[in-house]
Design an enzyme around this catalytic site. Sequence first.
Site, PDB file in Angstrom:
ATOM      1  N   ASP A  67       0.812  -1.214   0.000  1.00  0.00           N
ATOM      2  CA  ASP A  67       0.000   0.000   0.000  1.00  0.00           C
ATOM      3  C   ASP A  67       0.846   1.264   0.000  1.00  0.00           C
ATOM      4  O   ASP A  67       2.055   1.219   0.208  1.00  0.00           O
ATOM      5  CB  ASP A  67      -0.965  -0.004   1.202  1.00  0.00           C
ATOM      6  CG  ASP A  67      -0.314  -0.510   2.481  1.00  0.00           C
ATOM      7  OD1 ASP A  67       0.916  -0.511   2.564  1.00  0.00           O
ATOM      8  OD2 ASP A  67      -1.039  -0.900   3.401  1.00  0.00           O
ATOM      9  N   ASN A 136      -7.526  -3.056  14.325  1.00  0.00           N
ATOM     10  CA  ASN A 136      -8.931  -3.315  13.963  1.00  0.00           C
ATOM     11  C   ASN A 136      -9.073  -4.488  12.992  1.00  0.00           C
ATOM     12  O   ASN A 136     -10.133  -4.693  12.418  1.00  0.00           O
ATOM     13  CB  ASN A 136      -9.569  -2.048  13.369  1.00  0.00           C
ATOM     14  CG  ASN A 136      -8.913  -1.614  12.061  1.00  0.00           C
ATOM     15  OD1 ASN A 136      -8.003  -2.279  11.571  1.00  0.00           O
ATOM     16  ND2 ASN A 136      -9.374  -0.511  11.511  1.00  0.00           N
ATOM     17  N   HIS A 138      -7.329  -4.909  10.168  1.00  0.00           N
ATOM     18  CA  HIS A 138      -7.080  -4.639   8.749  1.00  0.00           C
ATOM     19  C   HIS A 138      -5.783  -5.293   8.268  1.00  0.00           C
ATOM     20  O   HIS A 138      -4.868  -5.550   9.044  1.00  0.00           O
ATOM     21  CB  HIS A 138      -7.113  -3.130   8.437  1.00  0.00           C
ATOM     22  CG  HIS A 138      -5.922  -2.335   8.878  1.00  0.00           C
ATOM     23  ND1 HIS A 138      -6.019  -1.013   9.248  1.00  0.00           N
ATOM     24  CD2 HIS A 138      -4.601  -2.638   8.989  1.00  0.00           C
ATOM     25  CE1 HIS A 138      -4.820  -0.552   9.549  1.00  0.00           C
ATOM     26  NE2 HIS A 138      -3.939  -1.523   9.408  1.00  0.00           N
ATOM     27  N   GLU A 143      -9.846  -2.079   5.313  1.00  0.00           N
ATOM     28  CA  GLU A 143     -10.453  -1.788   6.608  1.00  0.00           C
ATOM     29  C   GLU A 143     -11.715  -2.631   6.827  1.00  0.00           C
ATOM     30  O   GLU A 143     -12.281  -3.156   5.854  1.00  0.00           O
ATOM     31  CB  GLU A 143     -10.848  -0.303   6.649  1.00  0.00           C
ATOM     32  CG  GLU A 143      -9.691   0.654   6.419  1.00  0.00           C
ATOM     33  CD  GLU A 143      -8.810   0.833   7.665  1.00  0.00           C
ATOM     34  OE1 GLU A 143      -8.805  -0.041   8.552  1.00  0.00           O
ATOM     35  OE2 GLU A 143      -8.127   1.860   7.739  1.00  0.00           O
TER      36      GLU A 143
END
Length: 244
Positions: A67, A136, A138, A143
């Site tokens: 990313d 979380n 991800h 996400e």
Amino acid sequence: MKVIVTKNYEELSRLAAGHVADLLKSKPDAVLGLPTGSTPLGMYKELIAMNQKGELSFKDVTTFNLDEYEGLDRNDSNSYYRFMLDNFFSHIDIDRNKTNIPDAMSSDIPKECLKYEKKIEKAGGIDLMILGLGNNGHIGFNEPAEYFAGITHRVKLHEDTIKANSRFFSSIDQVPKFAVTMGIKSIMHCKSIMLIANGKAKAEAIKKTIEGPITPQVPASVLQLHRYFTIIVDEEAASLLTKH
Ligand code: F6R
């Protein structure tokens, strides 16, 4: 799925680097998928040391990063391009022309995403994808969502992620709101996957990833379905696991 629990971060980093080294010894021109963030720093240091001692070469290796933040110039100290140079590529014998990071400055992001996928395909696919894990759940910047995202795409970052990553920026307002990330489909297409996570803050996400139901609300949980999936976690990150 293979779960390896290590005593601490140092052991995790050594094992993860050993996993990469084993692959490169059997396939010197392997294609690697790479993450940024704090977790892989120890592994990168180990790999740099092996390379500098002449035990391991990256000269025929191709890499694809997961990313990149949208709108950050390559020379920006927070760009993932700079992160990879500073923490890995400039210390090893890799051919820079074989390193790839999504161009999130492009004026045509969807076209850039397709180009990235085609380049991965042309390289023969990714032999080993190395992943960190968000608090979380991800992976990359995929996400928690209502559905699993497909190939490389533009994504709006979650507040949780912006908060977690603000530690690298001078203020939270400086953290980009968008990024380009390989999608879940891109990740699941990789021939093998190794996820690394350490510390208490990751314990909940690790439990959900390994023992929870497969749901796009915990993007990493889909990795349970991958045939060659290895997780290396330290004792703190593994502390909520009940089955391992
Ligand atoms: C980074 C990436 C992210 C991180 C994750 C964990 O390229 O794709 O998914 O792996 O946010 O970050 P750290 O390791 O900083 O806790």
